[in-house]
Scaffold this motif. Structure first.
Motif, short mmCIF file in Angstrom:
data_model
loop_
_atom_site.label_atom_id
_atom_site.label_comp_id
_atom_site.label_asym_id
_atom_site.label_seq_id
_atom_site.Cartn_x
_atom_site.Cartn_y
_atom_site.Cartn_z
N ALA A 104 0.81 -1.21 0.00
CA ALA A 104 0.00 0.00 0.00
C ALA A 104 0.85 1.27 0.00
CB ALA A 104 -0.94 0.01 1.21
N GLU A 105 2.17 1.14 0.18
CA GLU A 105 3.07 2.28 0.10
C GLU A 105 3.65 2.36 -1.30
OE1 GLU A 105 4.80 2.66 4.57
OE2 GLU A 105 5.35 0.82 3.50
N GLU A 106 4.02 3.56 -1.73
CA GLU A 106 4.37 3.73 -3.14
C GLU A 106 5.52 2.83 -3.58
OE1 GLU A 106 5.11 7.10 -6.58
OE2 GLU A 106 5.04 7.74 -4.47
N GLU A 107 6.55 2.66 -2.78
CA GLU A 107 7.68 1.83 -3.20
C GLU A 107 7.25 0.39 -3.44
OE1 GLU A 107 12.15 0.41 -1.74
OE2 GLU A 107 11.08 1.95 -0.60
N GLY A 108 6.43 -0.16 -2.53
CA GLY A 108 5.94 -1.52 -2.71
C GLY A 108 4.98 -1.63 -3.88
N GLN A 163 -7.43 0.90 6.27
CA GLN A 163 -6.84 2.15 5.80
C GLN A 163 -6.92 3.23 6.88
OE1 GLN A 163 -8.22 3.12 1.92
NE2 GLN A 163 -6.67 4.70 1.58
N SER A 164 -7.95 3.19 7.71
CA SER A 164 -8.10 4.16 8.79
C SER A 164 -7.23 3.82 10.00
CB SER A 164 -9.56 4.23 9.23
OG SER A 164 -9.95 3.03 9.88
N GLY A 165 -6.63 2.64 10.01
CA GLY A 165 -5.75 2.23 11.10
C GLY A 165 -6.42 1.41 12.18
N GLN A 166 -7.72 1.14 12.05
CA GLN A 166 -8.42 0.44 13.12
C GLN A 166 -7.99 -1.02 13.28
OE1 GLN A 166 -12.47 2.19 11.88
NE2 GLN A 166 -12.72 1.89 14.08
N LEU A 167 -7.56 -1.64 12.19
CA LEU A 167 -7.12 -3.04 12.32
C LEU A 167 -5.79 -3.15 13.02
CD1 LEU A 167 -8.20 -4.70 8.94
CD2 LEU A 167 -9.52 -4.20 11.00
N ASP A 168 -5.10 -2.02 13.19
CA ASP A 168 -3.85 -2.01 13.94
C ASP A 168 -4.01 -1.36 15.32
OD1 ASP A 168 -1.87 -3.06 11.90
OD2 ASP A 168 -2.78 -1.43 10.77
N GLY A 170 -0.57 4.87 -0.55
CA GLY A 170 -0.59 5.98 0.41
C GLY A 170 0.14 5.55 1.67
N ARG A 171 -0.36 5.97 2.81
CA ARG A 171 0.24 5.54 4.08
C ARG A 171 -0.29 4.17 4.47
NH1 ARG A 171 -0.20 9.63 8.94
NH2 ARG A 171 1.17 8.03 9.81
N ASP A 172 0.54 3.42 5.20
CA ASP A 172 0.11 2.16 5.80
C ASP A 172 0.55 2.19 7.26
OD1 ASP A 172 -0.04 -0.51 6.78
OD2 ASP A 172 -0.10 -1.24 4.72
N LEU A 173 -0.40 2.39 8.16
CA LEU A 173 -0.07 2.53 9.58
C LEU A 173 0.53 1.25 10.14
CD1 LEU A 173 -3.18 4.55 10.83
CD2 LEU A 173 -0.92 5.40 10.19
N GLY A 174 0.06 0.10 9.63
CA GLY A 174 0.63 -1.16 10.10
C GLY A 174 2.11 -1.29 9.77
N ALA A 175 2.48 -0.85 8.57
CA ALA A 175 3.89 -0.89 8.16
C ALA A 175 4.72 0.10 8.97
CB ALA A 175 4.01 -0.59 6.67
N GLU A 176 4.15 1.26 9.26
CA GLU A 176 4.87 2.26 10.05
C GLU A 176 5.10 1.77 11.47
OE1 GLU A 176 2.71 5.91 9.71
OE2 GLU A 176 2.88 5.98 7.52
N ILE A 177 4.12 1.10 12.04
CA ILE A 177 4.26 0.53 13.39
C ILE A 177 5.35 -0.55 13.37
CG2 ILE A 177 3.12 -0.90 15.12
CD1 ILE A 177 0.50 0.60 14.37
#
Length: 482
Positions: A280-284, A364-369, A458-465
């Motif tokens: 979900a991030e641009e590089e991936g 996408q909203s981050g709730q699953l994380d 876009g952003r992926d909160l799970g990946a950032e965590i």
């Protein structure tokens, strides 16, 4: 764009329509114009062919060779501007294999190249089909002033019930034969193996299923891999992640998979791109667009949604599988795993129910994380149903690779197994070849359109965590408890 690898892709129905029109029974050449949309990967630029503009009366002359009249070219230029698309010029040669260009071919395409570039800001794509249905392609690049040069593409792929890749052997050489994969080649033949081995295979998710897929393809002689996963090895992964040991705790899953491929590969050359990002991030996302086929080895809805989009909009077939383990009163009561290949002409993942669009929005909203949100879900909620063990993963991975072999080689006369579901009880594999998309599904409308209407990264909160977690030192106790 020409510092990148270049390719052309089309849906199988487009290939059939073009072949029926261009390959003539009287062995004369013919021609046609078409529209295309760009697909921009990290290392590859692809022209997605989607709209044919057939010649009408007075648009061309057939005289052994074929030539077009100015009004036909003007018509395709007007349409390209209106639709904001690129222009492809296609013609046939009464010969077999990847076709070169005659002097007349070069002159005709060179004359069009500057005008096409000026009005579309995209290169002219020239294509030739041989009498055996094999395509060749080139993209025209400005050298200086009004001088243009045709640059050969690396491949042309046709996607649908099967995956046909026509490679430019001078840019993507055939694999060197080795006794190491003698038995593998015996099953589907040298030509099929040469095509299978040269495909760039993307594996999204290098957990239990993805790691086994990677190992299997490496032993089969696959040469080009893209590995996409943001996660690291944790203690609970070690009972089902191929190649990982206790000394690998904290290391990235893509690194372990890359190490395992290098150890197991039977190919004389192997190229591995490891991307420690989310799809979900641009590089991936861009790395996935570089691939000819994608394995979906994920358990999250957003990644499946993106892969579903890529299968149709970017014409990259996706082999997807998932495992559902069931418990009753805390006791194992059964398990199913389902797999399918999604591509133009086949039903999509959303219509097959492999993910829920509302869950995509939640992720996408981050709730699953969010631990508090997940804790509030029922114990049997679908988003918590991710238990798995190695035997389940091994079987699913094997079936996914078999779908890949069928898709590419048609070995045994089979390209499409349909939707397959293994049921632990009564221990059978069911096949459903009759499934179709819902009437309101927009996959056909998006076919070959790339990211023309929208982008899904876009952003992926799970990946950032996960990346923040990976910055922390590994506790010694974790090592002792494994």
């Amino acid at each position: 764009m020409f510092n990148h690898e270049t390719s052309v892709a089309m849906a199988e129905r487009t290939h059939v329509h073009l072949s029926n029109f261009l390959i003539r029974a009287d062995l004369q050449e013919d021609l046609v114009f078409a529209l295309w949309t760009p697909s921009r990967g990290g290392k590859r630029f692809t022209a997605l062919l989607h709209t044919l503009v057939l010649p009408g009366e007075g648009d061309r002359q057939i005289h052994g060779n074929a030539s077009f009249n100015p009004n036909y070219f003007e018509r395709i230029c007007t349409l390209a501007v209106e639709k904001k698309c690129g222009i492809a010029f296609l013609h046939s040669h009464p010969a077999t294999g990847w076709q070169g260009m005659s002097h007349d071919d070069i002159v005709a395409e060179n004359k069009m190249a500057s005008a096409v570039d000026a009005i579309t800001n995209l290169p002219l794509v020239g294509m030739t089909v041989g009498s055996d249905g094999i395509w060749s392609a080139r993209m025209w690049k400005q050298v200086e002033g009004r001088k243009y040069q045709g640059n050969w593409c690396h491949s042309v792929r046709t996607v649908g019930q099967g995956l046909k890749a026509d490679f430019n052997d001078s840019l993507v050489p055939k694999p060197e034969y080795s006794e190491l994969f003698k038995r593998t080649v015996t099953v589907w033949g040298k030509e099929n193996h040469a095509n299978l081995a040269r495909l760039r295979v993307g594996i999204v998710g290098l957990g239990s299923v993805g790691s086994i897929v990677a190992e299997t393809l490496a032993r089969m002689g696959a040469e080009r891999f893209s590995l996409i996963d943001f996660d690291e090895i944790q203690g609970h992964n070690l009972d089902r992640l191929l190649g990982a040991t206790a000394t690998d705790l904290g290391k990235k899953k893509v690194s372990i998979a890359q190490r395992q491929i290098k150890r197991s590969s039977t190919a004389s050359r192997v190229e591995i791109l490891s991307v420690s990002c989310s799809l979900a991030e641009e590089e991936g996302y861009r790395a996935a667009l570089d691939c000819d086929v994608l394995f979906s080895c994920v358990d999250r809805p957003r990644a499946r949604h993106i892969l579903n989009h890529m299968a149709y909009s970017h014409l990259i077939p996706v082999i997807d599988g998932g495992i559902e383990v069931r418990f009753k009163n805390g006791v194992f009561s059964g398990v199913d795993w389902q797999l399918q290949t999604v591509a133009p002409g086949r039903p999509c993942m959303e219509c097959l129910g492999t993910y829920n669009p509302s869950d995509v929005a939640l992720e996408q909203s981050g709730q699953l994380d969010d631990p508090s949100y997940m804790k509030g879900l029922g114990e049997n909620h679908r988003l918590k149903n991710n238990e798995n063990v190695f035997p389940f993963s091994a079987n699913l991975a094997s079936l996914e690779v078999l779908q890949f072999v069928a898709l590419v080689t048609g070995a045994g006369g089979i390209h499409n197994f349909g939707v397959q579901r293994y049921r632990y009880w009564p221990g059978i594999v069911e096949a459903d070849e009759g499934r179709t998309c819902r009437p309101e599904c927009d996959c056909i409308e998006l076919e070959g359109q790339g990211d023309r209407y929208f982008q899904l990264f876009g952003r992926d909160l799970g990946a950032e965590i996960a990346r923040k977690r990976q910055e922390q030192p590994i506790e010694c106790a974790c090592m002792e408890n494994v």
